[in-house]
Every structure is written in C-alpha cells, then in structure tokens.
Design a protein around this motif. Structure first.
Motif, PDB file in Angstrom:
ATOM      1  N   ARG A  41      -1.544  -1.177  -6.673  1.00 41.64           N
ATOM      2  CA  ARG A  41      -0.625  -0.352  -5.893  1.00 41.64           C
ATOM      3  C   ARG A  41       0.672  -0.217  -6.674  1.00 41.64           C
ATOM      4  NH1 ARG A  41      -1.328  -2.806   0.172  1.00 41.64           N
ATOM      5  NH2 ARG A  41      -3.287  -1.755   0.636  1.00 41.64           N
ATOM      6  N   PRO A 100       2.588   0.840   0.846  1.00 38.97           N
ATOM      7  CA  PRO A 100       1.990   2.015   1.486  1.00 38.97           C
ATOM      8  C   PRO A 100       3.047   3.065   1.813  1.00 38.97           C
ATOM      9  CG  PRO A 100       1.063   0.031   2.416  1.00 38.97           C
ATOM     10  CD  PRO A 100       2.176  -0.392   1.483  1.00 38.97           C
ATOM     11  N   GLN A 155      -0.242   7.315  -0.648  1.00 38.06           N
ATOM     12  CA  GLN A 155       0.084   6.006  -1.205  1.00 38.06           C
ATOM     13  C   GLN A 155       0.095   6.134  -2.723  1.00 38.06           C
ATOM     14  OE1 GLN A 155      -2.926   3.053  -0.624  1.00 38.06           O
ATOM     15  NE2 GLN A 155      -1.596   1.359  -1.221  1.00 38.06           N
ATOM     16  N   VAL A 192      -0.502   4.723  -6.295  1.00 41.01           N
ATOM     17  CA  VAL A 192      -1.374   3.706  -6.883  1.00 41.01           C
ATOM     18  C   VAL A 192      -1.457   3.918  -8.385  1.00 41.01           C
ATOM     19  CG1 VAL A 192      -2.792   3.412  -4.806  1.00 41.01           C
ATOM     20  CG2 VAL A 192      -3.436   5.128  -6.498  1.00 41.01           C
ATOM     21  N   GLU A 234      -7.347   0.219  -1.669  1.00 42.54           N
ATOM     22  CA  GLU A 234      -7.335  -1.144  -2.198  1.00 42.54           C
ATOM     23  C   GLU A 234      -7.778  -1.114  -3.647  1.00 42.54           C
ATOM     24  OE1 GLU A 234      -6.226  -3.691  -0.497  1.00 42.54           O
ATOM     25  OE2 GLU A 234      -5.971  -2.543   1.355  1.00 42.54           O
TER      26      GLU A 234
END
Length: 197
Positions: A80, A84, A92, A94, A117
């Motif tokens: 990440r 969030p 999000q 990433v 994730e």
C-alpha cells in the motif's frame, strides 16, 4: 369621470397625436424584438449542439488514440502506498509489479478501486513504453464532456439572451410610458378643468 369622447363632455375627442405614433412605433419594435429573441434562441440551440458535438468528437478522437497506444495488463499489488483512500472516491493508492510488453519487470504506484491487499491481482494500463498510465478515454467520457459543453453553451447563451431581452424591453417600456405621459398631458387639463399657461 367622463372623458372628452363621452356625450355631454366639453372639448374635442382625443385625436391621433405623437403619443399614438410613438405607441404604434414601439409596438412594431416589440414585434421585431420578439422575433429577434426567437432567432437568438434558435441560434443558441444550434451553438450548443455544435459545441457539444465538437467537444464529443475531440474527446472521442483522443480516446481512440489512447486506446491504440495503451494496453491493459494484470499486475500484482506489492504494497500500500498510502492508507485506504477517501471512501467517497473509492480509490486506494498501491504499489504494483507487472511485466511490460517488452518482457521487463516493472514496479510503480497507481490508484485502484476498492481496498486491496498485498498479492491481489489488479488490472492496470501501460503505455507503449511500458510505463503506468490511466485508462483510455471512453465513449461515455466523450458523451459527458459533450453534454457538459452543450449545457454550458446553453447557460451562457441563455444569460446573453435574457440580458438582451431585459434591456430591449426596458427600452420599449420607457417608450410606452412616454406615450402615456403625452396622452395624459393632452387630456389632463380637459379632465381636471385646469388651464395651462
């Protein structure tokens, strides 16, 4: 109160004078102004259509060019880049890893929808050089821009037409008021019995 054209009232009946000529002239001007405003409304609709069509065409052509240069590939989330994102936006940030079209392994940062994730697979877009980029513009994007351009043109043109109509009919209102003043100046001494010197 009886007027000069009623039976038993002294004085000549009101005749055609400068007030009547002014009133008729102003009424003709109002007819012309209504026709002119109608033409301006039609011109505004045409201008809005042309602006919307031109904006749609530009965005659609850009989307076609981007689609020819960009490729959707699968990447793996490696981490990440930030907490969030804003739940209202739904994105999000990433870091992802992917294999470029030339076979080289690449990593970079991008924004993806939803919560991801590490290890999740996501679709990203890369340019011809294998660098991350955004997705190409779509027909829906072009439609939204075209509608926006057409609507903005209508709003601006409508404001112009309303302003022009307000000024024009304010002018005719003053002319009608002047005709009334001329009529009143002619008949008021007869009605009130007041003599002007």
């Amino acid at each position: 109160m009886r007027t000069a054209d009623e039976p038993g009232r002294a004085g000549a009946p009101p005749g055609e004078g400068s007030a009547d000529r002014l009133r008729r002239s102003t009424a003709r001007w109002e007819d012309v102004l209504w026709a002119g405003l109608g033409l301006l409304v039609v011109a505004g609709l045409v201008a809005a259509w042309l602006a919307g069509s031109a904006a749609y065409r530009v965005v659609a052509e850009r989307g076609t060019a981007e689609a020819a240069d960009r490729t959707a590939i699968e990447a793996v989330v490696t981490g990440r880049a930030s907490p969030p994102g804003d739940p209202q936006v739904g994105l999000q940030a990433v870091t992802v890893a992917w294999t470029a079209p030339d076979g080289s392994e690449r990593t970079g940062r991008t924004s993806v929808p939803g919560l991801r994730e590490v290890g999740d697979r996501v679709t990203v877009w890369v340019g011809g050089d294998g660098v991350l980029t955004g997705p190409p513009l779509t027909a829906a994007d072009a439609g939204a821009v075209g509608l926006g351009a057409g609507f903005l043109t209508l709003v601006l043109w409508g404001g112009f037409v309303l302003g022009a109509g307000f000024l024009a009919f304010r002018w005719t209102t003053r002319r009608f008021a002047r005709a009334w003043e001329l009529d009143w100046a002619r008949v008021e001494p007869q009605w009130t019995g007041r003599r002007t010197g």
